[in-house]
Design an enzyme around this catalytic site. Structure first.
Site, PDB file in Angstrom:
ATOM      1  N   HIS A 128      11.185 -23.023   9.583  1.00 58.30           N
ATOM      2  CA  HIS A 128      10.126 -23.665  10.373  1.00 58.30           C
ATOM      3  C   HIS A 128       8.753 -23.567   9.726  1.00 58.30           C
ATOM      4  O   HIS A 128       7.935 -24.467   9.886  1.00 58.30           O
ATOM      5  CB  HIS A 128      10.039 -23.037  11.768  1.00 58.30           C
ATOM      6  CG  HIS A 128      11.192 -23.393  12.659  1.00 58.30           C
ATOM      7  ND1 HIS A 128      11.105 -23.400  14.030  1.00 58.30           N
ATOM      8  CD2 HIS A 128      12.471 -23.760  12.360  1.00 58.30           C
ATOM      9  CE1 HIS A 128      12.280 -23.763  14.557  1.00 58.30           C
ATOM     10  NE2 HIS A 128      13.128 -23.973  13.554  1.00 58.30           N
TER      11      HIS A 128
ATOM     12  N   ASP B  82       0.872  -1.180   0.000  1.00 56.36           N
ATOM     13  CA  ASP B  82       0.000   0.000   0.000  1.00 56.36           C
ATOM     14  C   ASP B  82       0.915   1.238   0.000  1.00 56.36           C
ATOM     15  O   ASP B  82       2.143   1.122  -0.178  1.00 56.36           O
ATOM     16  CB  ASP B  82      -0.970  -0.028   1.203  1.00 56.36           C
ATOM     17  CG  ASP B  82      -0.313   0.287   2.543  1.00 56.36           C
ATOM     18  OD1 ASP B  82       0.938   0.380   2.608  1.00 56.36           O
ATOM     19  OD2 ASP B  82      -1.049   0.448   3.542  1.00 56.36           O
TER      20      ASP B  82
ATOM     21  N   CYS C 242       3.251  -2.830   4.043  1.00 55.41           N
ATOM     22  CA  CYS C 242       2.387  -1.694   4.365  1.00 55.41           C
ATOM     23  C   CYS C 242       3.162  -0.889   5.409  1.00 55.41           C
ATOM     24  O   CYS C 242       4.383  -1.070   5.520  1.00 55.41           O
ATOM     25  CB  CYS C 242       1.000  -2.142   4.838  1.00 55.41           C
ATOM     26  SG  CYS C 242       0.962  -3.101   6.357  1.00 55.41           S
TER      27      CYS C 242
ATOM     28  N   THR D 101       3.341  -0.998   8.689  1.00 57.81           N
ATOM     29  CA  THR D 101       3.974  -1.878   9.676  1.00 57.81           C
ATOM     30  C   THR D 101       4.197  -3.288   9.160  1.00 57.81           C
ATOM     31  O   THR D 101       4.909  -4.062   9.803  1.00 57.81           O
ATOM     32  CB  THR D 101       3.059  -2.011  10.910  1.00 57.81           C
ATOM     33  OG1 THR D 101       1.787  -2.517  10.441  1.00 57.81           O
ATOM     34  CG2 THR D 101       2.849  -0.674  11.614  1.00 57.81           C
TER      35      THR D 101
ATOM     36  N   HIS E  88       9.360 -30.017  10.025  1.00 59.29           N
ATOM     37  CA  HIS E  88       8.220 -29.187  10.442  1.00 59.29           C
ATOM     38  C   HIS E  88       6.977 -29.397   9.581  1.00 59.29           C
ATOM     39  O   HIS E  88       5.963 -28.727   9.773  1.00 59.29           O
ATOM     40  CB  HIS E  88       8.619 -27.706  10.417  1.00 59.29           C
ATOM     41  CG  HIS E  88       9.659 -27.356  11.433  1.00 59.29           C
ATOM     42  ND1 HIS E  88       9.377 -27.234  12.780  1.00 59.29           N
ATOM     43  CD2 HIS E  88      10.985 -27.133  11.307  1.00 59.29           C
ATOM     44  CE1 HIS E  88      10.479 -26.936  13.436  1.00 59.29           C
ATOM     45  NE2 HIS E  88      11.483 -26.875  12.560  1.00 59.29           N
TER      46      HIS E  88
HETATM   47  C1  RB5 Z   1      -1.993   2.912   6.443  1.00 57.51           C
HETATM   48  O1  RB5 Z   1      -1.948   4.190   6.991  1.00 57.51           O
HETATM   49  C2  RB5 Z   1      -1.540   1.890   7.473  1.00 57.51           C
HETATM   50  O2  RB5 Z   1      -2.581   1.642   8.374  1.00 57.51           O
HETATM   51  C3  RB5 Z   1      -1.096   0.616   6.793  1.00 57.51           C
HETATM   52  O3  RB5 Z   1      -0.047   0.904   5.932  1.00 57.51           O
HETATM   53  C4  RB5 Z   1      -0.606  -0.502   7.673  1.00 57.51           C
HETATM   54  O4  RB5 Z   1       0.416  -0.094   8.523  1.00 57.51           O
HETATM   55  C5  RB5 Z   1      -1.637  -1.311   8.338  1.00 57.51           C
HETATM   56  O5  RB5 Z   1      -1.359  -2.325   9.016  1.00 57.51           O
END
Ligand code: RB5
Length: 146
Positions: A98, A8, A65, A67, A132
């Site tokens: 694993h 994203d 994305c 995180t 595994h």
């Molecule tokens: C988008 O702002 C953010 O929520 C997305 O990139 C991600 O981190 C979601 O898990």
């Protein structure tokens, strides 16, 4: 070696950096987007990469994305996907050894270019440990696949 990648907007910049690195290494790579910094919804890209990976045309996938959390959750909803959110070399290695992960998820806002490259190299240089397999078979059972 053929890899598919998608992100994203939160993972866009790191995706572009990873892409340049892999293309320089002459690794075949399909980029399923996003192709700009504009806000998009990560489930759309997790689904796209997940479906591409289970089609069997790729060695593995990379999703990003902000995180790595949201897009890994989304990709894991596609039957046959084993997406692992990895933040360092140890989790990258274990995701392969694993869990035989077929997708690695990275956080564009939490991972540097250098760390991401090191993670990807570690993943590519690791191999699944057959001992595994029983656990992976149990995951398949959860999917209703047996
Ligand atoms: C988008 O702002 C953010 O929520 C997305 O990139 C991600 O981190 C979601 O898990």
């Amino acid at each position: 070696m053929k890899i598919v990648i998608g992100s994203d907007h939160g993972g866009y910049e790191l995706k572009e950096q990873i892409k340049s690195y892999l293309l320089e290494k002459n690794i075949q790579l399909d980029d399923l987007g996003t192709h700009t910094k504009d806000s998009v919804d990560y489930p759309d890209y997790g689904k796209k990469v997940g479906k591409a990976v289970v089609s069997g045309h790729y060695d593995f996938g990379i999703v990003l994305c902000g995180t790595g959390i949201g897009i890994s959750i989304a990709a894991n909803k596609v039957k046959g996907v084993r997406a692992a959110l990895v933040y360092d070399e140890t989790t990258a290695r274990l995701a392969r050894e694993h869990n035989n992960a077929n997708i690695i998820a990275l956080g564009g806002r939490t991972t540097t270019r250098e760390k991401a490259i090191s993670i990807i190299e570690t993943f590519m240089n690791s191999t699944f440990e057959e001992r595994h397999q029983t656990r992976l078979d149990k995951i398949k059972t959860i999917e209703g696949n047996e």
